[in-house]
Design an enzyme around this catalytic site. Structure first.
Site, short mmCIF file in Angstrom:
data_model
loop_
_atom_site.label_atom_id
_atom_site.label_comp_id
_atom_site.label_asym_id
_atom_site.label_seq_id
_atom_site.Cartn_x
_atom_site.Cartn_y
_atom_site.Cartn_z
N ARG A 1 121.06 -42.62 49.31
CA ARG A 1 121.18 -41.18 49.59
C ARG A 1 122.53 -40.59 49.22
NH1 ARG A 1 118.31 -42.63 54.14
NH2 ARG A 1 116.13 -42.08 53.97
N LYS B 1 126.40 -30.95 37.83
CA LYS B 1 125.00 -31.14 37.43
C LYS B 1 124.83 -32.55 36.88
CE LYS B 1 123.47 -26.54 36.02
NZ LYS B 1 123.00 -25.76 34.85
N GLU C 1 131.36 -26.30 22.44
CA GLU C 1 131.34 -25.88 23.85
C GLU C 1 132.66 -25.19 24.22
OE1 GLU C 1 128.55 -26.03 25.46
OE2 GLU C 1 127.44 -27.83 24.84
N LYS D 1 135.10 -23.25 32.75
CA LYS D 1 133.93 -23.81 33.44
C LYS D 1 134.23 -24.00 34.93
CE LYS D 1 130.09 -26.77 33.60
NZ LYS D 1 129.17 -27.69 32.97
N GLU E 1 124.14 -22.24 40.43
CA GLU E 1 123.53 -21.39 39.41
C GLU E 1 122.53 -20.38 39.96
OE1 GLU E 1 123.11 -23.24 35.63
OE2 GLU E 1 121.56 -21.85 35.00
N ARG F 1 126.77 -18.42 36.72
CA ARG F 1 126.87 -19.72 36.05
C ARG F 1 125.96 -19.79 34.83
NH1 ARG F 1 127.27 -25.78 38.70
NH2 ARG F 1 127.21 -26.89 36.73
N ASN G 1 125.31 -20.84 29.64
CA ASN G 1 124.23 -21.20 28.71
C ASN G 1 124.26 -20.38 27.43
OD1 ASN G 1 123.15 -23.17 30.40
ND2 ASN G 1 122.00 -21.64 31.56
N HIS H 1 122.63 -21.45 24.17
CA HIS H 1 121.78 -22.60 24.45
C HIS H 1 120.28 -22.32 24.36
CE1 HIS H 1 125.50 -24.49 25.54
NE2 HIS H 1 124.90 -25.61 25.88
N HIS I 1 119.12 -25.19 22.14
CA HIS I 1 118.19 -26.23 22.61
C HIS I 1 116.94 -26.28 21.75
CE1 HIS I 1 119.77 -26.59 27.00
NE2 HIS I 1 120.27 -27.53 26.23
N HIS J 1 123.49 -31.70 19.82
CA HIS J 1 123.57 -30.63 20.82
C HIS J 1 124.66 -29.60 20.46
CE1 HIS J 1 123.33 -28.59 24.63
NE2 HIS J 1 124.63 -28.73 24.77
N1 LIG Z 1 125.79 -32.16 33.32
C1 LIG Z 1 126.13 -31.11 32.60
O1 LIG Z 1 126.55 -30.08 33.12
C2 LIG Z 1 126.01 -31.19 31.12
C3 LIG Z 1 126.60 -30.22 30.31
C4 LIG Z 1 126.54 -30.38 28.93
C5 LIG Z 1 125.90 -31.48 28.38
N2 LIG Z 1 125.33 -32.40 29.20
C6 LIG Z 1 124.66 -33.59 28.65
O2 LIG Z 1 125.65 -34.36 27.98
C7 LIG Z 1 125.01 -35.14 26.97
C8 LIG Z 1 125.82 -35.07 25.70
O3 LIG Z 1 127.09 -35.61 25.97
P1 LIG Z 1 128.03 -36.17 24.79
O4 LIG Z 1 128.09 -35.17 23.72
O5 LIG Z 1 129.27 -36.63 25.43
O6 LIG Z 1 127.15 -37.35 24.19
P2 LIG Z 1 127.11 -38.92 24.45
O7 LIG Z 1 127.37 -39.23 25.85
O8 LIG Z 1 125.84 -39.41 23.84
O9 LIG Z 1 128.34 -39.45 23.57
C9 LIG Z 1 128.31 -39.26 22.17
C10 LIG Z 1 128.56 -40.58 21.43
O10 LIG Z 1 129.96 -40.89 21.49
C11 LIG Z 1 130.14 -42.22 21.95
N3 LIG Z 1 131.41 -42.22 22.64
C12 LIG Z 1 131.71 -41.70 23.85
N4 LIG Z 1 133.02 -41.75 24.08
C13 LIG Z 1 133.59 -42.33 23.00
C14 LIG Z 1 134.91 -42.65 22.65
N5 LIG Z 1 135.94 -42.31 23.42
N6 LIG Z 1 135.12 -43.27 21.47
C15 LIG Z 1 134.07 -43.55 20.65
N7 LIG Z 1 132.81 -43.26 20.91
C16 LIG Z 1 132.57 -42.65 22.08
C17 LIG Z 1 128.93 -42.46 22.82
O11 LIG Z 1 128.70 -43.86 22.96
C18 LIG Z 1 127.84 -41.77 22.02
O12 LIG Z 1 127.38 -42.59 20.97
C19 LIG Z 1 123.60 -34.59 26.84
O13 LIG Z 1 122.70 -35.48 27.46
C20 LIG Z 1 123.63 -33.28 27.60
O14 LIG Z 1 122.38 -32.94 28.18
C21 LIG Z 1 125.38 -32.28 30.55
ZN LIG Z 2 125.86 -27.51 26.01
#
Ligand SMILES: NC(=O)c1ccc[n+]([C@@H]2O[C@H](COP(=O)([O-])OP(=O)(O)OC[C@H]3O[C@@H](n4cnc5c(N)ncnc54)[C@H](O)[C@@H]3O)[C@@H](O)[C@H]2O)c1
Ligand SMILES: [Zn+2]
Length: 363
Positions: free
Chosen positions: A128, A150, A192, A229, A239, A243, A247, A250, A254, A266
């Protein structure tokens, strides 16, 4: 300029305030003992990461934790969005139970947004809820996903459909980790950051326009991008209002990502989406066309795409928008810019305007 020890940005949430530490060399985890004392943390803890990040940065984290008398167990999840699933979370639970984590055990997410979202969801639900610390290693995770609480996983029917709000104990963003990040991933984080400038910080946007060295100079602008942010989620943590402005870009983004079968990343989808949003805004008379050109120019100079690839059909993009969970009732919701630093939420956009915007934004 940021010092070695870094910047501290505060995020206010209904459950209290938490810090984002940002700077070089922070994987030494110096703030950790004080944070751990706050929750009377157990020695046993978990570091959730993937093999790519493990090879670059995990040793530092494990050594730092051991030096602070923690007993970390390392949990690896496969690399890639396709593993952001409940099945991965189930395997994490098995390992957390196997390592005998308890309610006071901290879960650390070491990685990008995928690791952060999955590990955060595990932390929100295991026993939990257990304390959670984000150690973001991508620019996107530092600017966006690690801030605001999130967390969640994808469902076969769509991205991020299963989730929770789980505020971390802290975010510790070590900018040294960005040295190993592939350039295309860096650019996705930039999309972003540009978005944050448009949503709420004209000076950030201008700084990004003036710079040509976003990567080497990351410490100069990143705190501002994070602050946008942090401020927005502080005002609207779950949200219910403003908030949603985060988006921006997006709704188009998306859909483009999805229709391309995720060949468009993305951040690339967001870049194209920012251009579409500004064109749609001009079409509705909210701003003039120059605003869109200015946004497009910055994104292009960063090396991001700004046009919808020809092979992605307009009908398919519209259909994908309609299944986006951010849709309110039957009406599509768009965030549209009036100026840099000023965006509005619009729920009454005519389908014809969306079609014309997509057609006008093709390469
Ligand atoms: N929770 C939220 O508010 C929120 C907001 C925006 C995006 N997201 C989510 O985030 C995700 C995208 O995140 P991302 O762009 O970080 O992608 P990711 O986590 O897939 O990382 C991108 C790539 O970089 C590699 N990597 C990470 N750090 C590294 C480093 N320091 N050196 C070398 N390689 C590295 C990872 O292994 C991966 O292959 C999506 O799933 C999206 O839905 C969430
Ligand atoms: Zn985004």
């Amino acid at each position: 300029m940021m010092s070695q020890v870094g910047e501290k940005i505060s995020v206010k949430t209904p459950e209290g305030e938490y810090p984002i530490f940002l700077g070089k060399g922070l994987l030494d985890l110096d703030p950790l003992p004080a944070l751990a004392a706050q929750v009377r943390a157990s020695a046993v803890c978990a570091v959730i990461t993937n093999p790519t990040i493990l090879s670059h940065h995990a040793t530092r984290v494990i050594d730092s934790l051991r030096a602070k008398n923690f007993q970390p167990c390392v949990i690896e999840i496969p690399d890639g969005e396709q593993y952001k699933t409940l099945d991965t979370v189930r395997k994490i639970y098995d390992q957390l139970l196997g390592a005998q984590l308890d309610r006071r055990s901290i879960i650390f997410a070491l990685g990008g947004g995928v690791v952060g979202d999955v590990a955060g969801f595990a932390a929100a639900t295991f026993l939990r809820g257990v304390p959670f610390v984000q150690l973001p290693t991508t620019l996107l995770a530092m600017v966006d996903s690690s801030v605001g609480g999130k967390v969640g996983v994808d469902h076969p029917r769509g991205k991020n459909l299963i989730g929770a709000f789980k505020q971390p104990l802290a975010v510790i963003a070590d900018t040294d980790t960005l040295a190993t990040l592939p350039i295309e991933e860096f650019r996705c984080g930039m999309a972003e950051a540009v978005k944050h400038g448009i949503v709420g910080d004209a000076e950030l946007f201008e700084r990004l326009e003036k710079s040509k060295n976003w990567r080497a100079g990351v410490e100069d602008w990143l705190p501002r991008a994070i602050r946008v942010k942090a401020d927005v989620v502080g005002r609207d943590p779950v949200e219910q209002g403003d908030r949603a402005k985060l988006n921006l870009g997006h709704t188009f983004g998306h859909a483009i990502e999805k229709v391309s079968d995720y060949r468009v990343r993305h951040g690339e989808g967001v870049a194209i989406g920012l251009v579409c949003a500004s064109r749609l805004a001009a079409r509705r008379g909210l701003c003039d066309a120059a605003l869109g050109l200015r946004i497009e120019h910055l994104l292009r100079s960063i090396g991001l795409p700004t046009r919808i690839p020809r092979e992605l059909a307009t009908d398919a993009i519209i259909a994908a928008m309609q299944t986006d969970k951010k849709r309110v009732n039957a009406q599509l919701r768009f965030i549209l810019p009036r100026a840099i630093g000023d965006v509005v939420i619009v729920d009454d956009v005519a389908r014809e305007d969306v079609i014309a915007t997509i057609e006008g934004a093709r390469s």
